[in-house]
Enzyme design. Structure first.
Site, PDB file in Angstrom:
ATOM      1  N   LYS A 161      36.909  28.962  45.740  1.00 28.15           N
ATOM      2  CA  LYS A 161      37.486  29.679  44.596  1.00 28.15           C
ATOM      3  C   LYS A 161      37.373  28.824  43.348  1.00 28.15           C
ATOM      4  CE  LYS A 161      41.420  32.496  43.225  1.00 28.15           C
ATOM      5  NZ  LYS A 161      40.514  33.628  42.913  1.00 28.15           N
ATOM      6  N   HIS A 174      44.228  28.731  48.166  1.00 26.98           N
ATOM      7  CA  HIS A 174      43.027  29.519  48.426  1.00 26.98           C
ATOM      8  C   HIS A 174      41.936  28.622  48.996  1.00 26.98           C
ATOM      9  CE1 HIS A 174      44.909  32.555  45.796  1.00 26.98           C
ATOM     10  NE2 HIS A 174      44.139  33.405  46.440  1.00 26.98           N
TER      11      HIS A 174
END
Length: 253
Positions: A139, A135
Site C-alpha cells: 500500500k 495494511h
C-alpha cells in the site's frame, strides 16, 4: 452489464471473479502489464468502469473515462485533494462517479459506529482519541483512505478535535521495523499510526484513553473479497445513473 477494469492487480482479479460470478462481462482490462486501451472496442462497450490503481494515475484515468462518456467506480485513495473537482463535474448530471475509501459493508457499518461513538464521547473530555491502521506492505499511501474517513467522522462529531495528523508510520518489511515519526501531535488533533506489514488486508482501530481505562472499537478484514463484492454492487447501483455517489447512497444510511 459490461465492465472495464483499470488496474488488474490482486484487487482487480478478485473484482473480475466476483463480477463474472454475478453474470457480468469484463470487456476490457487496462493495466501497466496489459495491452488494454481506453480506445478499444471492449472499452467502448463498457457500461461502467471500475478503477483501482495508484494515487498518481487515478485522476488522469477518471478524466479519460469522462472524455469517453463512461461512468466510473473507484476505490483508489491518496488523490482526494481533487475530489471536490470531481464532485463539481458530476453536479450537472453530465458525468457519473461512485467513490468510497472502502467498499466493505462491514467497514461502512464501522463508519457509522465510529461517528456515533464520537458523539457520545463529546461529553467526556478525560478521554483522548487516537487511531491505528494496518495494511499490507504494497500500500503506497498512509494513512489509508479508510483511516481518513474514520478521522473525519471523529473530527465532525468531537468538538475538542479539529483535525488529524499522521503520528508515525511503521514498516515491518525486513528483519527490523522502520519507524518514521512525525512531530508532536497537539491535543486538538487526532493522531494516526500507520503500520505496513505482510499481506494484511486492513485493520482499523479507534481508541479513547483516560487514566482510568480505555474504550476501543476495531474492524479487521479477513480478505479482499468483502471489498471486491462491494465494488461490484456499487457498479450495479451506478449503472444507468448520473451524478456523484457513495456507499451511503447505496446502503441507505
Amino acid at each position: 452489464m459490461n465492465i472495464a477494469l483499470i488496474g488488474y492487480g490482486k484487487m482487480g482479479k478478485t473484482i473480475e471473479e466476483i463480477a463474472v460470478s454475478r453474470g457480468h462481462k469484463i470487456t476490457e482490462k487496462i493495466d501497466i502489464n496489459l495491452p488494454g486501451s481506453f480506445d478499444s472496442e471492449g472499452f467502448k462497450a463498457a457500461d461502467v468502469v471500475i478503477e483501482f490503481t495508484a494515487p498518481a494515475a487515478a485522476y488522469d484515468n477518471y478524466m479519460k473515462c469522462f472524455e469517453r462518456g463512461k461512468s466510473v467506480v473507484s476505490g483508489t485513495t491518496g488523490w482526494l485533494d481533487k475530489l471536490p473537482e470531481i464532485q463539481e463535474m458530476c453536479k450537472g448530471g453530465e458525468h457519473t462517479f461512485f467513490y468510497s475509501s472502502n467498499f466493505s459493508l462491514g467497514v461502512n457499518i464501522f463508519f457509522e459506529l465510529n461517528r456515533h461513538l464520537a458523539k457520545v464521547m463529546n461529553k467526556f473530555d478525560a478521554y483522548r482519541p487516537s487511531m491505528s491502521e494496518t495494511h499490507h506492505i504494497h500500500k503506497l499511501d498512509a494513512p489509508s483512505g479508510t483511516a481518513i474517513t474514520l478521522a473525519e467522522g471523529v473530527v465532525d462529531n468531537l468538538d475538542r478535535i479539529d483535525g488529524w495528523m499522521l503520528d508515525r508510520t511503521i514498516y515491518t518489511a525486513g528483519e527490523k521495523p522502520t519507524v518514521v515519526a512525525n512531530e508532536t501531535i497537539p491535543a486538538d488533533k487526532l493522531p494516526i499510526t500507520a503500520i505496513r506489514e505482510g499481506e494484511v488486508p486492513g485493520i482499523h482501530t479507534i481508541r479513547y484513553d483516560s487514566e482510568a481505562d480505555y474504550i476501543e472499537i476495531k474492524h479487521s478484514a479477513n480478505s479482499r473479497r468483502g471489498f471486491a463484492l462491494g465494488v461490484v454492487l456499487a457498479a450495479e447501483y451506478t449503472n444507468g445513473k448520473k451524478g456523484f455517489f457513495g456507499m451511503k447512497d447505496m446502503l441507505g444510511f
